[in-house]
Design a protein around this motif. Sequence first.
Motif, PDB file in Angstrom:
ATOM      1  N   MET A  64       0.816  -1.214   0.000  1.00 17.40           N
ATOM      2  CA  MET A  64       0.000   0.000   0.000  1.00 17.40           C
ATOM      3  C   MET A  64       0.856   1.274   0.000  1.00 17.40           C
ATOM      4  O   MET A  64       1.906   1.346   0.619  1.00 17.40           O
ATOM      5  N   TYR A  65       0.354   2.247  -0.732  1.00 15.88           N
ATOM      6  CA  TYR A  65       0.946   3.585  -0.691  1.00 15.88           C
ATOM      7  C   TYR A  65       0.225   4.352   0.407  1.00 15.88           C
ATOM      8  O   TYR A  65      -0.812   4.964   0.172  1.00 15.88           O
ATOM      9  N   SER A  66       0.771   4.291   1.610  1.00 14.06           N
ATOM     10  CA  SER A  66       0.139   4.961   2.739  1.00 14.06           C
ATOM     11  C   SER A  66       0.987   6.136   3.189  1.00 14.06           C
ATOM     12  O   SER A  66       2.212   6.090   3.088  1.00 14.06           O
ATOM     13  N   PHE A  67       0.322   7.163   3.678  1.00 10.16           N
ATOM     14  CA  PHE A  67       1.054   8.335   4.150  1.00 10.16           C
ATOM     15  C   PHE A  67       0.200   9.084   5.161  1.00 10.16           C
ATOM     16  O   PHE A  67      -1.030   8.947   5.172  1.00 10.16           O
ATOM     17  N   ASP A  68       0.863   9.835   5.986  1.00 10.94           N
ATOM     18  CA  ASP A  68       0.142  10.704   6.918  1.00 10.94           C
ATOM     19  C   ASP A  68       0.009  12.074   6.273  1.00 10.94           C
ATOM     20  O   ASP A  68       0.993  12.617   5.765  1.00 10.94           O
ATOM     21  N   ASP A  69      -1.182  12.616   6.291  1.00 13.14           N
ATOM     22  CA  ASP A  69      -1.312  13.959   5.734  1.00 13.14           C
ATOM     23  C   ASP A  69      -0.916  14.982   6.806  1.00 13.14           C
ATOM     24  O   ASP A  69      -0.539  14.621   7.909  1.00 13.14           O
ATOM     25  N   ARG A  70      -1.020  16.243   6.452  1.00 13.06           N
ATOM     26  CA  ARG A  70      -0.513  17.272   7.366  1.00 13.06           C
ATOM     27  C   ARG A  70      -1.322  17.372   8.648  1.00 13.06           C
ATOM     28  O   ARG A  70      -0.880  17.940   9.632  1.00 13.06           O
ATOM     29  N   GLY A  71      -2.513  16.816   8.616  1.00 17.24           N
ATOM     30  CA  GLY A  71      -3.316  16.812   9.830  1.00 17.24           C
ATOM     31  C   GLY A  71      -3.095  15.575  10.676  1.00 17.24           C
ATOM     32  O   GLY A  71      -3.699  15.425  11.724  1.00 17.24           O
ATOM     33  N   GLY A  72      -2.232  14.684  10.183  1.00 18.87           N
ATOM     34  CA  GLY A  72      -1.927  13.494  10.955  1.00 18.87           C
ATOM     35  C   GLY A  72      -2.811  12.297  10.657  1.00 18.87           C
ATOM     36  O   GLY A  72      -2.706  11.268  11.313  1.00 18.87           O
ATOM     37  N   ASP A  73      -3.684  12.410   9.673  1.00 18.70           N
ATOM     38  CA  ASP A  73      -4.505  11.258   9.310  1.00 18.70           C
ATOM     39  C   ASP A  73      -3.732  10.318   8.399  1.00 18.70           C
ATOM     40  O   ASP A  73      -2.999  10.768   7.522  1.00 18.70           O
ATOM     41  N   SER A  74      -3.904   9.032   8.624  1.00 21.17           N
ATOM     42  CA  SER A  74      -3.253   8.058   7.745  1.00 21.17           C
ATOM     43  C   SER A  74      -4.155   7.774   6.552  1.00 21.17           C
ATOM     44  O   SER A  74      -5.285   7.324   6.700  1.00 21.17           O
ATOM     45  N   LEU A  75      -3.640   8.067   5.364  1.00 26.05           N
ATOM     46  CA  LEU A  75      -4.397   7.885   4.131  1.00 26.05           C
ATOM     47  C   LEU A  75      -3.664   6.894   3.244  1.00 26.05           C
ATOM     48  O   LEU A  75      -2.457   6.695   3.374  1.00 26.05           O
ATOM     49  N   THR A  76      -4.408   6.285   2.332  1.00 27.35           N
ATOM     50  CA  THR A  76      -3.805   5.300   1.434  1.00 27.35           C
ATOM     51  C   THR A  76      -4.361   5.463   0.033  1.00 27.35           C
ATOM     52  O   THR A  76      -5.577   5.585  -0.151  1.00 27.35           O
ATOM     53  N   LEU A  77      -3.445   5.472  -0.929  1.00 33.45           N
ATOM     54  CA  LEU A  77      -3.864   5.495  -2.323  1.00 33.45           C
ATOM     55  C   LEU A  77      -4.581   4.176  -2.612  1.00 33.45           C
ATOM     56  O   LEU A  77      -4.041   3.104  -2.354  1.00 33.45           O
ATOM     57  N   ARG A  78      -5.750   4.296  -3.147  1.00 32.91           N
ATOM     58  CA  ARG A  78      -6.616   3.128  -3.371  1.00 32.91           C
ATOM     59  C   ARG A  78      -5.893   1.966  -4.063  1.00 32.91           C
ATOM     60  O   ARG A  78      -5.430   2.108  -5.194  1.00 32.91           O
ATOM     61  N   PRO A  79      -5.755   0.816  -3.384  1.00 35.27           N
ATOM     62  CA  PRO A  79      -5.129  -0.329  -4.025  1.00 35.27           C
ATOM     63  C   PRO A  79      -6.130  -1.189  -4.788  1.00 35.27           C
ATOM     64  O   PRO A  79      -5.729  -2.073  -5.556  1.00 35.27           O
ATOM     65  N   GLU A  80      -7.404  -0.968  -4.599  1.00 37.18           N
ATOM     66  CA  GLU A  80      -8.437  -1.747  -5.275  1.00 37.18           C
ATOM     67  C   GLU A  80      -9.749  -1.002  -5.111  1.00 37.18           C
ATOM     68  O   GLU A  80      -9.841  -0.063  -4.325  1.00 37.18           O
ATOM     69  N   GLY A  81     -10.772  -1.409  -5.840  1.00 39.80           N
ATOM     70  CA  GLY A  81     -11.965  -0.585  -5.898  1.00 39.80           C
ATOM     71  C   GLY A  81     -13.165  -1.033  -5.082  1.00 39.80           C
ATOM     72  O   GLY A  81     -14.102  -0.268  -4.904  1.00 39.80           O
ATOM     73  N   THR A  82     -13.129  -2.268  -4.593  1.00 43.47           N
ATOM     74  CA  THR A  82     -14.339  -2.793  -3.963  1.00 43.47           C
ATOM     75  C   THR A  82     -14.603  -2.177  -2.594  1.00 43.47           C
ATOM     76  O   THR A  82     -15.732  -1.775  -2.294  1.00 43.47           O
ATOM     77  N   ALA A  83     -13.563  -2.091  -1.773  1.00 49.52           N
ATOM     78  CA  ALA A  83     -13.761  -1.528  -0.433  1.00 49.52           C
ATOM     79  C   ALA A  83     -14.274  -0.083  -0.502  1.00 49.52           C
ATOM     80  O   ALA A  83     -15.219   0.267   0.218  1.00 49.52           O
ATOM     81  N   PRO A  84     -13.705   0.760  -1.366  1.00 45.94           N
ATOM     82  CA  PRO A  84     -14.251   2.123  -1.477  1.00 45.94           C
ATOM     83  C   PRO A  84     -15.710   2.140  -1.933  1.00 45.94           C
ATOM     84  O   PRO A  84     -16.505   2.953  -1.451  1.00 45.94           O
ATOM     85  N   ALA A  85     -16.061   1.248  -2.844  1.00 47.28           N
ATOM     86  CA  ALA A  85     -17.447   1.216  -3.317  1.00 47.28           C
ATOM     87  C   ALA A  85     -18.370   0.845  -2.163  1.00 47.28           C
ATOM     88  O   ALA A  85     -19.446   1.445  -1.998  1.00 47.28           O
ATOM     89  N   CYS A  86     -17.952  -0.105  -1.341  1.00 44.97           N
ATOM     90  CA  CYS A  86     -18.770  -0.498  -0.194  1.00 44.97           C
ATOM     91  C   CYS A  86     -18.854   0.633   0.821  1.00 44.97           C
ATOM     92  O   CYS A  86     -19.906   0.872   1.417  1.00 44.97           O
ATOM     93  N   ARG A  87     -17.755   1.320   1.012  1.00 46.95           N
ATOM     94  CA  ARG A  87     -17.752   2.472   1.904  1.00 46.95           C
ATOM     95  C   ARG A  87     -18.764   3.511   1.427  1.00 46.95           C
ATOM     96  O   ARG A  87     -19.542   4.064   2.200  1.00 46.95           O
ATOM     97  N   ALA A  88     -18.776   3.786   0.136  1.00 43.78           N
ATOM     98  CA  ALA A  88     -19.706   4.762  -0.419  1.00 43.78           C
ATOM     99  C   ALA A  88     -21.149   4.281  -0.263  1.00 43.78           C
ATOM    100  O   ALA A  88     -22.047   5.069   0.043  1.00 43.78           O
ATOM    101  N   TYR A  89     -21.342   3.002  -0.453  1.00 38.82           N
ATOM    102  CA  TYR A  89     -22.677   2.405  -0.299  1.00 38.82           C
ATOM    103  C   TYR A  89     -23.203   2.675   1.104  1.00 38.82           C
ATOM    104  O   TYR A  89     -24.347   3.097   1.288  1.00 38.82           O
TER     105      TYR A  89
END
Length: 420
Positions: A64-89
């Motif tokens: 995973m391409y993970s990084f902390d943004d300037r606010g300290g949140d851990s974010l990750t460049l989407r490695p696949e599409g299903t989990a985000p689609a379920c999150r949106a659902y």
Amino acid sequence: MYRAPRGTADILPEEQRYWHYLEAGARAVAQRYGYGRLETPVFENTGLFVRGVGQGTDIVEKEMYSFDDRGGDSLTLRPEGTAPACRAYLEHGMRNLPQPVRLYYFSPAFRYERPQAGRFRQHHQFGVEALGDGDPSVDAEVVEMAWQLMNGLGLTDLTLLVNSIGDPQCRPAYLEHLKDYYKPLAERLCQDCKERLERSPLRLLDCKQPTCIIMAQEAPQTVDHLCPECRDHWKKLLGYLQKLDVPFRVEPRLVRGLDYYTRTVFEIHPAEEGGQSALCAGGRYDGLIQELDGPPTPGIGFAAGMERMVLNLKRQEVPVPDEYFVKAIVAYLGDDAKETAISLASQLRSKGIATILAPAGRSLKAQMRYANSLGIPYALILGDDEIKNGSVVLRDMTQGEQREIQLQSIAEELDNLITS
RNA sequence: GUGGGCGUGGCCAAGUUUGGUCUAAGGCGCCAGGUUGUGGCCCUGGAGAUCGAGGGUUCAAAUCCCUCCGCUCACCCCA
């Protein structure tokens, strides 16, 4: 000099026709089956993937391409599409819509892997998800859609593999069977498989080592150890696929590296054998939405790799429409003509005729050569004589013929030529 | 992360085995010209390379040695 990062690629103008072709084909299929487009962000909270894709998977552990943004949140460049689609659902309360909710997406995906043929650190997927209905007819729909997509694109000699890997009801018992089978053979397994035996025994089935393959062939198969519900689901799916004339092959050794899959799994492969050849892979994931703190909700989908499809379109020499679109070039001689040329080009564009102005400071000969090498079908030539006459020379580059036309009627004339 | 192959102008590429004749061949592409306002063929000319980078050996290195970087293929894994 900077280069594109490892495992990424620029998609240049001359490549775009393949992508447009794919996008058009995929969109048409999605629409025909009643799927609506979803776009999710390129990055998500890291936890979504850790929980959705699964703690022990390669994707989460090392890709995973993970990084902390300037606010300290851990974010990750989407490695696949299903989990985000379920999150949106879940996020948008889509369970209050008529079920199933049918979604499709085009999106880049990012995985830190060693690049090779057909594998990149940034690649693009066309994906489809049907959420909220566990009926096997939905499985059949999604599998058929994948098959229709590939065929509609003109790809041939494809193999559709299907399997069922059961669900939390039956899988634990099956895994015990599998381990019992392998334990006496453990000595002969490859190093990787020895480790898999405890951690993810299912993976033993698709090891590529020759000796492991032989053992896998004799191993107990998931489809023989399904619970009654899964068996019923599986049998019905196969029946529907037969009815639909979708030519599938049951592949008992087809498993999945992502944790969320249940029951149906499938892949489509081209005839060309290769390490990572799957054009498309998908399956059912009835536990995923629950894992993401949603209510128990079934789901099934697939993702198709755009780069791999492009690769196969080229390999199979599938005719893909050429889309060079410039119809006219305005060439000119002298400064007076230049002004007229600039406004003529602009005027043609406003009439919907794709037009470019010849490069400045070149002889007419060079301007014509330029037009020729770009394959522009019509050249308009302006010089002192034409300015004086209020006219322009219209040259048909394919015929090699030309005639003088009044400036005010040139747009209409050209338009007729182009549309005829 | 592991292993193999490769790295010469925008692209293709000779030369690297047998170091000097390489102030690096050729082709494609690009630009210009082949007389005065015209393309596609042909001809001529031009621009464009610190030979992936750094270090070493040598009187001398694109050519030998070392390190690094990059590309690529395969494993792993996946679309």
